[in-house]
Design an enzyme around this catalytic site. Structure first.
Site, short mmCIF file in Angstrom:
data_model
loop_
_atom_site.label_atom_id
_atom_site.label_comp_id
_atom_site.label_asym_id
_atom_site.label_seq_id
_atom_site.Cartn_x
_atom_site.Cartn_y
_atom_site.Cartn_z
N LYS A 41 0.85 -1.19 0.00
CA LYS A 41 0.00 0.00 0.00
C LYS A 41 0.89 1.24 0.00
O LYS A 41 1.75 1.41 0.86
CB LYS A 41 -0.90 0.01 1.24
N ASP A 68 -3.38 4.28 -2.05
CA ASP A 68 -4.29 4.72 -0.98
C ASP A 68 -4.23 6.24 -0.84
O ASP A 68 -3.58 6.76 0.06
CB ASP A 68 -3.87 4.01 0.32
N LYS A 70 -7.20 8.18 -1.12
CA LYS A 70 -8.52 8.60 -0.61
C LYS A 70 -9.01 9.86 -1.31
O LYS A 70 -9.20 10.92 -0.69
CB LYS A 70 -8.45 8.84 0.90
N ASP A 73 -13.20 14.85 -4.28
CA ASP A 73 -13.19 16.09 -5.06
C ASP A 73 -14.43 16.06 -5.96
O ASP A 73 -15.27 15.16 -5.84
CB ASP A 73 -11.89 16.15 -5.89
N THR A 129 -11.84 5.76 10.93
CA THR A 129 -11.99 5.12 12.24
C THR A 129 -11.58 6.05 13.38
O THR A 129 -11.86 5.78 14.53
CB THR A 129 -11.17 3.82 12.31
N ARG A 220 3.19 -0.92 10.51
CA ARG A 220 4.32 -0.93 11.44
C ARG A 220 4.66 -2.27 12.11
O ARG A 220 5.84 -2.55 12.31
CB ARG A 220 4.10 0.17 12.50
O1 C5P Z 1 1.08 0.81 10.84
P1 C5P Z 1 -0.36 0.41 10.80
O2 C5P Z 1 -0.57 -1.10 10.74
O3 C5P Z 1 -1.18 1.07 11.88
O4 C5P Z 1 -0.87 0.98 9.38
C1 C5P Z 1 -2.21 0.92 8.99
C2 C5P Z 1 -2.37 1.56 7.65
O5 C5P Z 1 -3.75 1.55 7.30
C3 C5P Z 1 -1.91 3.02 7.58
O6 C5P Z 1 -1.34 3.20 6.29
C4 C5P Z 1 -3.19 3.81 7.72
O7 C5P Z 1 -3.14 5.02 7.00
C5 C5P Z 1 -4.22 2.88 7.11
N1 C5P Z 1 -5.58 3.05 7.61
C6 C5P Z 1 -5.91 2.88 8.94
N2 C5P Z 1 -7.21 3.05 9.37
C7 C5P Z 1 -8.16 3.37 8.50
C8 C5P Z 1 -7.85 3.52 7.15
C9 C5P Z 1 -6.53 3.36 6.75
O8 C5P Z 1 -5.06 2.58 9.77
N3 C5P Z 1 -9.41 3.50 8.93
#
Ligand code: C5P
Length: 249
Positions: A41, A68, A70, A73, A129, A220
């Protein structure tokens, strides 16, 4: 739509978020994970810093990319953005459902207009979220967050989108409302042992798969691990431990 997603092996359903400030760092992380995960992603941090460099590199080297960004517009602009995502060869891209029906219809049309092979899956982001009931109230959005998520998922489906990005706790309701063919991509994944970072509503890989997610997004816990490849393998193992058959719903 989802027919091909259902039968993918767990490894192919794991999307790793490359949230880095430079393309070089993203490439370094991706090289460690090549062959172990289904997709990468590319999000707004590295895209803002370096444009499409990382996404193009990954696609050119045979990887699947979820772009990603999002989009949100006017319909004409979003159509153009989704057309470019398709031209680039992205496998998935996304837009905010709050852009409304016409914008989502334009997104689906744009994705179909790209000339590079398969049309990307276009997903809707319903409510972020990070938004609480109080935030929705301030924004003048009526209804409980769960109800808004389901309402906007239905709208996205009827506008021709392929699925949604949704937290694990929303999966069951969306599945009930939108059926088995609607693609659900779930971030906020944490193994029981790993820190939650800034994610508030997390689920384990197994719980998210059992709830009916088609794809999991993990950042992460994999990219920040001392050994990213081993961390990815361990997430895949947890996905495979799902009691229900993969992708069943
Ligand atoms: O590092 P981590 O596992 O928290 O990364 C989650 C990824 O998913 C990030 O790139 C974040 O922007 C994305 N994301 C999220 N929650 C959402 C939509 C996207 O954590 N509701």
């Amino acid at each position: 739509m989802r027919a091909e997603e259902v039968n993918l092996p767990a490894r192919e359903k794991l999307i790793v978020a490359l949230d880095f400030p430079t393309a070089e760092a993203g490439i370094e992380a991706a090289e460690k994970l090549r062959g172990r995960v289904g997709m990468f992603k590319v999000g707004s941090e590295v895209f803002t810093a370096e444009g499409p460099l990382l996404a193009r590199y990954l696609i050119a080297s045979g990887e699947q990319v979820f772009l990603d960004l999002k989009f949100h517009d006017i319909p004409n602009t979003v159509r153009g953005a989704c057309r470019q995502a398709a031209e680039m060869g992205a496998r998935m891209t996304n837009v905010h459902a709050s852009g409304g029906r016409k914008m989502m219809e334009a997104a689906a049309e744009g994705a179909r207009e790209g000339r590079s092979g398969a049309k990307p899956l276009v997903l809707a982001v319903t409510l972020l979220t990070s938004l609480s009931a109080q935030d929705l109230d301030e924004l003048g959005i009526s209804g409980a967050p769960e109800d808004v998520v389901v309402r906007w998922s239905r709208l996205a489906q009827s506008a021709g989108l392929d699925g949604v990005v949704a937290s694990a706790r929303e999966i069951a309701a969306i599945r009930r409302a939108c059926g088995p063919r609607f693609v659900i991509v779930t971030p906020g994944i944490r193994s029981a042992a790993s820190p939650s970072n800034d994610q508030v509503r997390t689920a384990t890989p197994r719980a998210a798969m059992e709830a009916g997610a088609d794809y999991l997004v993990v950042g992460r816990p994999i990219t920040g691990a001392p050994e990213p490849a081993a961390a990815a393998d361990s997430v895949v193992k947890e996905m495979e431990a799902t009691a229900a058959s993969p992708g069943s719903s």
